[in-house]
Design a protein around this motif. Structure first.
Motif, PDB file in Angstrom:
ATOM      1  N   UNK A   9      -0.672  -4.571 -10.266  1.00 11.93           N
ATOM      2  CA  UNK A   9      -0.832  -4.496  -8.806  1.00 11.93           C
ATOM      3  C   UNK A   9      -0.008  -5.592  -8.128  1.00 11.93           C
ATOM      4  N   UNK A  10       0.035  -6.771  -8.731  1.00  9.44           N
ATOM      5  CA  UNK A  10       0.849  -7.866  -8.185  1.00  9.44           C
ATOM      6  C   UNK A  10       2.336  -7.518  -8.244  1.00  9.44           C
ATOM      7  N   UNK A  11       2.756  -6.802  -9.283  1.00  9.88           N
ATOM      8  CA  UNK A  11       4.163  -6.397  -9.376  1.00  9.88           C
ATOM      9  C   UNK A  11       4.498  -5.344  -8.311  1.00  9.88           C
ATOM     10  N   UNK A  12       3.574  -4.457  -8.021  1.00 14.71           N
ATOM     11  CA  UNK A  12       3.788  -3.500  -6.929  1.00 14.71           C
ATOM     12  C   UNK A  12       4.021  -4.279  -5.634  1.00 14.71           C
ATOM     13  N   UNK A  13       3.202  -5.281  -5.405  1.00 15.71           N
ATOM     14  CA  UNK A  13       3.351  -6.133  -4.218  1.00 15.71           C
ATOM     15  C   UNK A  13       4.695  -6.870  -4.247  1.00 15.71           C
ATOM     16  N   UNK A  14       5.098  -7.329  -5.424  1.00 17.36           N
ATOM     17  CA  UNK A  14       6.359  -8.059  -5.611  1.00 17.36           C
ATOM     18  C   UNK A  14       7.561  -7.219  -5.141  1.00 17.36           C
ATOM     19  N   UNK A  15       7.497  -5.908  -5.366  1.00 13.09           N
ATOM     20  CA  UNK A  15       8.616  -5.024  -5.039  1.00 13.09           C
ATOM     21  C   UNK A  15       8.410  -4.216  -3.757  1.00 13.09           C
ATOM     22  N   UNK A  16       7.381  -4.529  -2.974  1.00 14.28           N
ATOM     23  CA  UNK A  16       7.023  -3.691  -1.824  1.00 14.28           C
ATOM     24  C   UNK A  16       8.134  -3.569  -0.782  1.00 14.28           C
ATOM     25  N   UNK A  17       9.011  -4.530  -0.678  1.00 11.70           N
ATOM     26  CA  UNK A  17      10.086  -4.486   0.320  1.00 11.70           C
ATOM     27  C   UNK A  17      11.369  -3.857  -0.202  1.00 11.70           C
ATOM     28  N   UNK A  18      11.292  -3.228  -1.351  1.00  8.54           N
ATOM     29  CA  UNK A  18      12.457  -2.561  -1.926  1.00  8.54           C
ATOM     30  C   UNK A  18      12.168  -1.057  -1.995  1.00  8.54           C
ATOM     31  N   UNK A  19      12.609  -0.304  -0.988  1.00  7.40           N
ATOM     32  CA  UNK A  19      12.244   1.111  -0.912  1.00  7.40           C
ATOM     33  C   UNK A  19      12.772   1.958  -2.075  1.00  7.40           C
TER      34      UNK A  19
END
Length: 106
Positions: A9-19
């Motif tokens: 879940x933290x990795x999803x957050x890590x990449x959230x600004x990369x569409x």
């Protein structure tokens, strides 16, 4: 929720600004994809990263890992590394796996 799931879940957050990064499945497990290809996934309370055959975990101070071996009668997948510890390094490993995937796919 297991520690690996929390870290995923933290990795999803890590990449959230990369569409260009999307969530997908690999081996019926949640993963992250670039251009439809998985570069990491959470499997059996472990995190698997596609780091490539030339990756040396020791260069990042990692010594507890294995190669992904989901098949009983086939050899391990040499591009995929499995980690169950060193959670603090997972964002770095995710970035390395993504860079490798971008290099391969262009």
């Amino acid at each position: 929720m297991h520690k690996a799931e929390q870290q995923f879940e933290a990795l999803i957050e890590h990449f959230k600004n990369q569409p260009e990064i999307t969530e997908g499945k690999m081996m019926s497990s949640r993963g992250l994809q670039y251009k439809g290809k998985n570069f990491l996934f959470n499997w059996d309370d472990k995190m698997c990263f596609r780091l490539g055959r030339s990756f040396d975990p020791a260069s990042e101070g990692l010594h507890q890992y294995s190669l992904l071996n989901p098949f009983k009668s086939k050899p391990p997948l040499k591009d995929w590394f499995v980690f169950t510890t060193d959670f603090e390094k997972w964002p770095l490993l995710a970035d390395i796996a993504l860079a490798k995937m971008k290099e391969e796919l262009g």
